[in-house]
Design a protein around this motif. Structure first.
Motif, mmCIF file in Angstrom:
data_model
loop_
_atom_site.group_PDB
_atom_site.id
_atom_site.type_symbol
_atom_site.label_atom_id
_atom_site.label_comp_id
_atom_site.label_asym_id
_atom_site.label_seq_id
_atom_site.Cartn_x
_atom_site.Cartn_y
_atom_site.Cartn_z
ATOM 1 N N VAL A 93 0.835 -1.193 0.000
ATOM 2 C CA VAL A 93 0.000 0.000 0.000
ATOM 3 C C VAL A 93 0.877 1.254 0.000
ATOM 4 C CG1 VAL A 93 -1.781 1.249 1.287
ATOM 5 C CG2 VAL A 93 -1.768 -1.245 1.301
ATOM 6 N N SER A 94 0.452 2.233 -0.761
ATOM 7 C CA SER A 94 1.122 3.530 -0.758
ATOM 8 C C SER A 94 1.073 4.128 0.640
ATOM 9 C CB SER A 94 0.419 4.468 -1.744
ATOM 10 O OG SER A 94 0.812 5.798 -1.534
ATOM 11 N N THR A 95 2.177 4.733 1.056
ATOM 12 C CA THR A 95 2.200 5.359 2.383
ATOM 13 C C THR A 95 1.190 6.500 2.489
ATOM 14 O OG1 THR A 95 4.062 6.703 1.657
ATOM 15 C CG2 THR A 95 4.577 4.752 2.964
ATOM 16 N N SER A 96 0.759 7.030 1.343
ATOM 17 C CA SER A 96 -0.244 8.105 1.368
ATOM 18 C C SER A 96 -1.590 7.615 1.896
ATOM 19 C CB SER A 96 -0.423 8.708 -0.025
ATOM 20 O OG SER A 96 -1.040 7.775 -0.897
ATOM 21 N N LEU A 97 -1.795 6.303 1.926
ATOM 22 C CA LEU A 97 -3.059 5.728 2.400
ATOM 23 C C LEU A 97 -2.954 5.193 3.833
ATOM 24 C CD1 LEU A 97 -4.190 3.766 -0.798
ATOM 25 C CD2 LEU A 97 -5.080 5.939 0.046
ATOM 26 N N ARG A 98 -1.892 5.528 4.516
ATOM 27 C CA ARG A 98 -1.648 4.983 5.860
ATOM 28 C C ARG A 98 -2.848 5.156 6.795
ATOM 29 N NH1 ARG A 98 2.697 3.106 8.451
ATOM 30 N NH2 ARG A 98 4.130 3.752 6.829
ATOM 31 N N ASN A 99 -3.551 6.271 6.723
ATOM 32 C CA ASN A 99 -4.682 6.533 7.626
ATOM 33 C C ASN A 99 -6.036 6.400 6.936
ATOM 34 O OD1 ASN A 99 -3.021 7.126 9.882
ATOM 35 N ND2 ASN A 99 -2.570 9.114 8.962
ATOM 36 N N HIS A 100 -6.083 5.727 5.802
ATOM 37 C CA HIS A 100 -7.318 5.571 5.035
ATOM 38 C C HIS A 100 -8.198 4.494 5.672
ATOM 39 C CE1 HIS A 100 -9.872 4.900 1.471
ATOM 40 N NE2 HIS A 100 -9.487 6.113 1.095
ATOM 41 N N ASP A 101 -9.493 4.714 5.681
ATOM 42 C CA ASP A 101 -10.435 3.753 6.286
ATOM 43 C C ASP A 101 -10.386 2.380 5.610
ATOM 44 O OD1 ASP A 101 -11.310 5.526 8.204
ATOM 45 O OD2 ASP A 101 -13.052 6.199 7.045
ATOM 46 N N ALA A 102 -10.188 2.346 4.312
ATOM 47 C CA ALA A 102 -10.129 1.058 3.598
ATOM 48 C C ALA A 102 -8.952 0.220 4.106
ATOM 49 C CB ALA A 102 -10.017 1.282 2.097
ATOM 50 N N ILE A 103 -7.841 0.865 4.413
ATOM 51 C CA ILE A 103 -6.666 0.150 4.916
ATOM 52 C C ILE A 103 -6.938 -0.390 6.321
ATOM 53 C CG2 ILE A 103 -4.196 0.338 5.430
ATOM 54 C CD1 ILE A 103 -5.184 0.664 2.380
ATOM 55 N N ARG A 104 -7.641 0.382 7.119
ATOM 56 C CA ARG A 104 -8.037 -0.101 8.451
ATOM 57 C C ARG A 104 -8.926 -1.339 8.336
ATOM 58 N NH1 ARG A 104 -9.230 5.321 9.309
ATOM 59 N NH2 ARG A 104 -7.496 6.444 10.208
ATOM 60 N N MET A 105 -9.850 -1.307 7.384
ATOM 61 C CA MET A 105 -10.749 -2.452 7.178
ATOM 62 C C MET A 105 -9.966 -3.691 6.736
ATOM 63 S SD MET A 105 -13.948 -0.773 5.197
ATOM 64 C CE MET A 105 -15.057 0.359 5.976
ATOM 65 N N LEU A 106 -9.017 -3.500 5.829
ATOM 66 C CA LEU A 106 -8.194 -4.633 5.368
ATOM 67 C C LEU A 106 -7.362 -5.192 6.517
ATOM 68 C CD1 LEU A 106 -7.104 -3.152 1.933
ATOM 69 C CD2 LEU A 106 -8.508 -5.203 2.263
ATOM 70 N N GLY A 107 -6.802 -4.307 7.336
ATOM 71 C CA GLY A 107 -6.032 -4.743 8.494
ATOM 72 C C GLY A 107 -6.896 -5.486 9.505
ATOM 73 N N ALA A 108 -8.112 -5.023 9.698
ATOM 74 C CA ALA A 108 -9.031 -5.682 10.634
ATOM 75 C C ALA A 108 -9.392 -7.091 10.168
ATOM 76 C CB ALA A 108 -10.299 -4.848 10.807
ATOM 77 N N GLN A 109 -9.309 -7.330 8.862
ATOM 78 C CA GLN A 109 -9.588 -8.661 8.313
ATOM 79 C C GLN A 109 -8.337 -9.538 8.306
ATOM 80 O OE1 GLN A 109 -11.612 -8.479 4.516
ATOM 81 N NE2 GLN A 109 -12.976 -6.870 5.226
ATOM 82 N N GLN A 110 -7.283 -9.063 8.956
ATOM 83 C CA GLN A 110 -6.036 -9.805 9.138
ATOM 84 C C GLN A 110 -5.203 -9.966 7.863
ATOM 85 O OE1 GLN A 110 -5.178 -10.581 12.368
ATOM 86 N NE2 GLN A 110 -7.052 -9.452 12.785
ATOM 87 N N HIS A 111 -5.414 -9.097 6.869
ATOM 88 C CA HIS A 111 -4.542 -9.122 5.698
ATOM 89 C C HIS A 111 -3.217 -8.482 6.095
ATOM 90 C CE1 HIS A 111 -7.648 -10.513 3.014
ATOM 91 N NE2 HIS A 111 -8.473 -9.634 3.561
ATOM 92 N N ARG A 112 -2.134 -8.934 5.478
ATOM 93 C CA ARG A 112 -0.813 -8.387 5.773
ATOM 94 C C ARG A 112 -0.627 -7.111 4.953
ATOM 95 N NH1 ARG A 112 -0.932 -13.569 5.482
ATOM 96 N NH2 ARG A 112 -0.291 -13.776 3.329
ATOM 97 N N ALA A 114 -16.241 0.353 2.354
ATOM 98 C CA ALA A 114 -16.598 -1.069 2.427
ATOM 99 C C ALA A 114 -16.778 -1.649 1.018
ATOM 100 C CB ALA A 114 -17.859 -1.261 3.250
ATOM 101 N N ASP A 115 -17.429 -0.899 0.114
ATOM 102 C CA ASP A 115 -17.585 -1.355 -1.270
ATOM 103 C C ASP A 115 -16.224 -1.495 -1.952
ATOM 104 O OD1 ASP A 115 -20.334 -1.416 -1.076
ATOM 105 O OD2 ASP A 115 -20.654 0.470 -2.163
ATOM 106 N N ALA A 116 -15.347 -0.541 -1.697
ATOM 107 C CA ALA A 116 -14.014 -0.577 -2.296
ATOM 108 C C ALA A 116 -13.250 -1.812 -1.823
ATOM 109 C CB ALA A 116 -13.239 0.699 -1.953
ATOM 110 N N VAL A 117 -13.280 -2.065 -0.521
ATOM 111 C CA VAL A 117 -12.578 -3.229 0.045
ATOM 112 C C VAL A 117 -13.167 -4.521 -0.507
ATOM 113 C CG1 VAL A 117 -12.207 -4.528 2.192
ATOM 114 C CG2 VAL A 117 -11.790 -2.054 2.123
ATOM 115 N N LYS A 118 -14.482 -4.621 -0.532
ATOM 116 C CA LYS A 118 -15.132 -5.840 -1.039
ATOM 117 C C LYS A 118 -14.771 -6.073 -2.503
ATOM 118 C CE LYS A 118 -19.639 -8.042 -1.525
ATOM 119 N NZ LYS A 118 -21.083 -7.891 -1.366
ATOM 120 N N GLY A 119 -14.795 -5.026 -3.313
ATOM 121 C CA GLY A 119 -14.447 -5.158 -4.723
ATOM 122 C C GLY A 119 -13.004 -5.571 -4.931
#
Length: 175
Positions: free
Chosen positions: A18-37, A127-132
């Motif tokens: 992931v780009s460091t520009s997205l470090r605080n993005h909600d989609a990244i938090r969602m991916l992390g919560a789903q245990q993705h590396r 959530a739609d972005a993460v699911k897609g």
């Protein structure tokens, strides 16, 4: 569904660059919560996520980033560079509401990148972005691609075996 009641998609885990520009993005938090590396990188285009095991890359763009007249801008240069770097590229145009401006932006992007490998996906929420992203990345990752090919081959064989046309041809060949 798996025997314990969990959806198989929830069990799939992958590494995402992931780009460091997205470090605080909600989609990244969602991916992390789903245990993705999640691995952050300065070398990835700003706003981009790369799924190395599936060979797919996603660029998140908000229509508000686009200039008012939709003339040439840094965003279009960023998208062009992204498409040149990533062979299997997707642009997630994220807006909670698709009004006239958002639809016009979608149309301009599609026209400008027509004929390229870029696929544009309008999404309404994080959530739609993460699911897609996860659906596409999982469907194009190696073990799942092979499984889909195997299932398609089995389905094709089953259709051929149970087809009335094939039955008629077999009957004629037995004469």
């Amino acid at each position: 569904m798996t025997p314990n009641g969990n959806d198989e998609a929830n069990l799939w885990k992958t590494t995402i660059i992931v780009s460091t520009s997205l470090r605080n993005h909600d989609a990244i938090r969602m991916l992390g919560a789903q245990q993705h590396r999640i691995r952050f990188s300065d070398s990835v285009e700003p706003g981009a996520l790369v799924f190395p095991l599936s060979g797919t890359a996603f660029l998140i763009v908000n229509p508000q980033e686009l200039p008012e007249g939709l003339e040439a801008s840094d965003v279009f240069d960023r998208i062009k560079k992204f498409v040149q770097v990533h062979r299997n590229s997707f642009l997630l145009l994220q807006a909670s509401f698709y009004g006239k401006k958002e639809l016009e932006a979608l149309s301009v992007i599609q026209q400008r990148f027509l004929g390229s490998s870029l696929r544009v996906l309008p999404v309404r929420s994080h959530a739609d972005a993460v699911k897609g992203m996860l659906t596409i990345a999982k469907a194009t990752s190696k073990p799942y691609v092979e499984r889909v090919r195997e299932r398609m081959s089995q389905a094709r064989a089953h259709i051929i075996e149970s087809s009335p046309v094939w039955e008629m041809l077999r009957d004629r060949m037995l004469w």
